[in-house]
Design a protein around this motif. Structure first.
Motif, mmCIF file in Angstrom:
data_model
loop_
_atom_site.group_PDB
_atom_site.id
_atom_site.type_symbol
_atom_site.label_atom_id
_atom_site.label_comp_id
_atom_site.label_asym_id
_atom_site.label_seq_id
_atom_site.Cartn_x
_atom_site.Cartn_y
_atom_site.Cartn_z
ATOM 1 N N GLY A 1 -7.231 35.030 7.741
ATOM 2 C CA GLY A 1 -6.642 36.356 7.654
ATOM 3 C C GLY A 1 -7.612 37.432 8.106
ATOM 4 O O GLY A 1 -7.232 38.388 8.791
ATOM 5 N N VAL A 2 -8.891 37.281 7.737
ATOM 6 C CA VAL A 2 -9.916 38.248 8.158
ATOM 7 C C VAL A 2 -10.066 38.242 9.677
ATOM 8 O O VAL A 2 -10.166 39.308 10.306
ATOM 9 N N LEU A 3 -10.098 37.068 10.277
ATOM 10 C CA LEU A 3 -10.224 36.979 11.732
ATOM 11 C C LEU A 3 -9.037 37.655 12.419
ATOM 12 O O LEU A 3 -9.202 38.350 13.437
ATOM 13 N N ALA A 4 -7.841 37.458 11.860
ATOM 14 C CA ALA A 4 -6.667 38.135 12.410
ATOM 15 C C ALA A 4 -6.800 39.645 12.247
ATOM 16 O O ALA A 4 -6.436 40.409 13.152
ATOM 17 N N GLY A 5 -7.328 40.082 11.104
ATOM 18 C CA GLY A 5 -7.541 41.511 10.892
ATOM 19 C C GLY A 5 -8.528 42.103 11.881
ATOM 20 O O GLY A 5 -8.343 43.220 12.377
ATOM 21 N N VAL A 6 -9.578 41.349 12.202
ATOM 22 C CA VAL A 6 -10.560 41.809 13.191
ATOM 23 C C VAL A 6 -9.920 41.960 14.562
ATOM 24 O O VAL A 6 -10.107 42.964 15.255
ATOM 25 N N VAL A 7 -9.150 40.941 14.958
ATOM 26 C CA VAL A 7 -8.495 40.993 16.275
ATOM 27 C C VAL A 7 -7.495 42.144 16.324
ATOM 28 O O VAL A 7 -7.407 42.861 17.334
ATOM 29 N N LEU A 8 -6.734 42.341 15.253
ATOM 30 C CA LEU A 8 -5.769 43.437 15.205
ATOM 31 C C LEU A 8 -6.467 44.780 15.358
ATOM 32 O O LEU A 8 -6.029 45.630 16.151
ATOM 33 N N LEU A 9 -7.544 44.983 14.610
ATOM 34 C CA LEU A 9 -8.279 46.246 14.687
ATOM 35 C C LEU A 9 -8.870 46.441 16.077
ATOM 36 O O LEU A 9 -8.780 47.533 16.659
ATOM 37 N N ALA A 10 -9.465 45.386 16.642
ATOM 38 C CA ALA A 10 -10.067 45.485 17.973
ATOM 39 C C ALA A 10 -9.012 45.755 19.043
ATOM 40 O O ALA A 10 -9.237 46.537 19.974
ATOM 41 N N ALA A 11 -7.849 45.115 18.917
ATOM 42 C CA ALA A 11 -6.779 45.319 19.892
ATOM 43 C C ALA A 11 -6.263 46.754 19.856
ATOM 44 O O ALA A 11 -6.035 47.376 20.907
ATOM 45 N N LEU A 12 -6.070 47.283 18.652
ATOM 46 C CA LEU A 12 -5.603 48.664 18.527
ATOM 47 C C LEU A 12 -6.626 49.637 19.110
ATOM 48 O O LEU A 12 -6.267 50.572 19.854
ATOM 49 N N GLN A 13 -7.895 49.452 18.786
ATOM 50 C CA GLN A 13 -8.932 50.343 19.308
ATOM 51 C C GLN A 13 -9.027 50.239 20.828
ATOM 52 O O GLN A 13 -9.165 51.252 21.519
ATOM 53 N N ASN A 14 -8.944 49.010 21.336
ATOM 54 C CA ASN A 14 -9.022 48.810 22.780
ATOM 55 C C ASN A 14 -7.852 49.461 23.505
ATOM 56 O O ASN A 14 -8.023 50.129 24.535
ATOM 57 N N ALA A 15 -6.647 49.292 22.969
ATOM 58 C CA ALA A 15 -5.458 49.890 23.589
ATOM 59 C C ALA A 15 -5.546 51.413 23.582
ATOM 60 O O ALA A 15 -5.187 52.072 24.564
ATOM 61 N N LEU A 16 -6.033 51.976 22.495
ATOM 62 C CA LEU A 16 -6.159 53.437 22.405
ATOM 63 C C LEU A 16 -7.209 53.957 23.374
ATOM 64 O O LEU A 16 -7.039 55.028 23.972
ATOM 65 N N ARG A 17 -8.299 53.214 23.548
ATOM 66 C CA ARG A 17 -9.317 53.642 24.517
ATOM 67 C C ARG A 17 -8.749 53.637 25.932
ATOM 68 O O ARG A 17 -9.048 54.530 26.731
ATOM 69 N N LEU A 18 -7.972 52.615 26.245
ATOM 70 C CA LEU A 18 -7.368 52.554 27.583
ATOM 71 C C LEU A 18 -6.381 53.694 27.806
ATOM 72 O O LEU A 18 -6.096 54.061 28.952
ATOM 73 N N GLN A 19 -5.881 54.249 26.710
ATOM 74 C CA GLN A 19 -4.980 55.394 26.789
ATOM 75 C C GLN A 19 -5.739 56.718 26.711
ATOM 76 O O GLN A 19 -5.139 57.781 26.564
ATOM 77 N N ASP A 20 -7.068 56.648 26.831
ATOM 78 C CA ASP A 20 -7.944 57.830 26.803
ATOM 79 C C ASP A 20 -7.844 58.611 25.493
ATOM 80 O O ASP A 20 -7.929 59.847 25.473
ATOM 81 N N VAL A 21 -7.668 57.881 24.401
ATOM 82 C CA VAL A 21 -7.649 58.515 23.087
ATOM 83 C C VAL A 21 -9.085 58.805 22.672
ATOM 84 O O VAL A 21 -9.994 58.000 22.898
ATOM 85 N N SER A 22 -9.324 59.930 22.039
ATOM 86 C CA SER A 22 -10.671 60.357 21.675
ATOM 87 C C SER A 22 -11.259 59.499 20.567
ATOM 88 O O SER A 22 -10.540 58.803 19.837
ATOM 89 N N GLY A 23 -12.583 59.560 20.433
ATOM 90 C CA GLY A 23 -13.265 58.821 19.389
ATOM 91 C C GLY A 23 -12.849 59.262 18.002
ATOM 92 O O GLY A 23 -12.794 58.462 17.064
ATOM 93 N N GLN A 24 -12.558 60.562 17.841
ATOM 94 C CA GLN A 24 -12.110 61.064 16.539
ATOM 95 C C GLN A 24 -10.781 60.430 16.134
ATOM 96 O O GLN A 24 -10.571 60.092 14.964
ATOM 97 N N ALA A 25 -9.895 60.256 17.110
ATOM 98 C CA ALA A 25 -8.608 59.620 16.821
ATOM 99 C C ALA A 25 -8.796 58.156 16.428
ATOM 100 O O ALA A 25 -8.092 57.629 15.557
#
Length: 343
Positions: free
Chosen positions: A282-306
């Protein structure tokens, strides 16, 4: 009972077991992770490319490695918020020693040992003096980060050999699989076996459920927690080395804020903040979920504060939602018992 009736009962039991497993928090997080990966692959430009896959693995490397021992600590009902500062201090020491002419082969074990010593300090304060881990590690979070600036100052060291920086950022052969993924899988397998398939792992859950009862059953609670902090510090020291080599830059502020992402991923993966519950898959899935969300937001040029807002929101939800689910399940079971009693 006829064979037909017996077969029908077994089928019903199998269906109920499948439903029970799918209703667990771990399964929900795994399904949610798959859903996010699929949606992001079709809706976010470049998310599904092999190059982005490599970068995402490199981004989740520090989170997943630090999350492994953090899972053990939180399962026992404690916490370690100093991991990011330990990482930063290890990075500063690495830069300082490199400037002094030491080889990378000598520096890496020194940084790991330094991390273990810092973890031992946390462990002594928590288990030896009986201080609350939250207060202790908030204090050492500031202390270790301050020491990192004392060691290296505001500058950076960036002339590390390509042999090492290239390995950390490189891939296996000409494919998209990063070299560091092998390290992640090996350590995850080791920690997973220890937690879920050994008496030591079962003792951690016993400590988290009831430390006093675990003590009276023969488990050395204080010693166990102490060594968990030592391992957590050692892994954070190793991650400090990998972070430095990945960015080819030793800085005192490396890894700042990483502790929030790690705790968010662990709690999001179903580990109870109160201890006694959780699983490494479950923790590994949580890590991947968090990393995927952060990665997708970065590709969308979302700011670090967001991104910080998203991490904070996930941290709150990871504590809130399991408690709500538990309350709903308890209420439903009570109503079911009352209905059975009135029949």
């Amino acid at each position: 009972m006829s064979d037909l009736a017996r077969g029908g009962k077994q089928k019903d039991n199998a269906v109920l077991e499948v439903r029970r497993r799918l209703a667990t928090w771990d399964s929900i997080i795994v399904l949610l992770t798959v859903f996010v990966l699929v949606v992001a692959s079709f809706s976010v430009t470049n998310f599904g490319t092999s190059r982005n896959f490599t970068f995402m693995i490199l981004d989740l490397l520090p989170i997943v490695l630090v999350a492994l021992p953090m899972t053990f600590i939180i399962v026992t009902g404690e916490i370690d918020l100093s991991v990011a500062s330990t990482l930063g201090l290890a990075s500063s020491i690495m830069g300082y020693l490199w400037n002094q002419g030491l080889s990378i082969e000598s520096i890496i074990p020194i940084c790991v040992v330094v991390g273990a010593v810092l973890g031992a300090i946390n462990g002594f304060l928590v288990t030896g003096l009986g201080l609350p881990s939250l207060a202790v590690t908030i204090g050492t979070l500031a202390l270790y980060r301050g020491l990192a600036f004392v060691v290296l100052g505001d500058g950076a060291v960036a002339d590390f050999p390509f042999t090492y920086t290239g390995w950390v950022t490189g891939t296996i052969g000409d494919g998209p699989v990063p070299n560091v993924l092998v390290l992640i899988l090996v350590l995850a397998a080791i920690f997973g076996v220890i937690l879920h398939a050994t008496p030591f792992g079962r003792s951690l859950f016993a400590i988290g459920a009831n430390a006093q009862a675990a003590h009276f059953s023969g488990i050395r609670v204080a010693r166990t927690k102490f060594w968990l902090y030592v391992v957590s510090g050692a892994v954070a020291g190793l991650v400090g080395v990998l972070w430095t080599l990945r960015y080819s830059s030793a800085r005192a502020d490396n890894g700042a804020g990483l502790e929030l992402a790690v705790v968010a991923a662990v709690l999001l993966g179903g580990v109870s903040i109160f201890g006694g519950k959780g699983s490494l898959p479950g923790v590994l899935a949580g890590v991947v979920l968090l990393a995927a969300l952060q990665n997708a937001l970065r590709l969308q040029d979302v700011s670090g504060q967001a991104l910080n807002i998203v991490t904070g929101a996930l941290l709150v939800l990871s504590v809130l939602l399991p408690n709500i689910a538990t309350s709903i399940r308890t209420t439903w079971q009570r109503r079911k018992l009352r209905r059975a009693a009135t029949v």
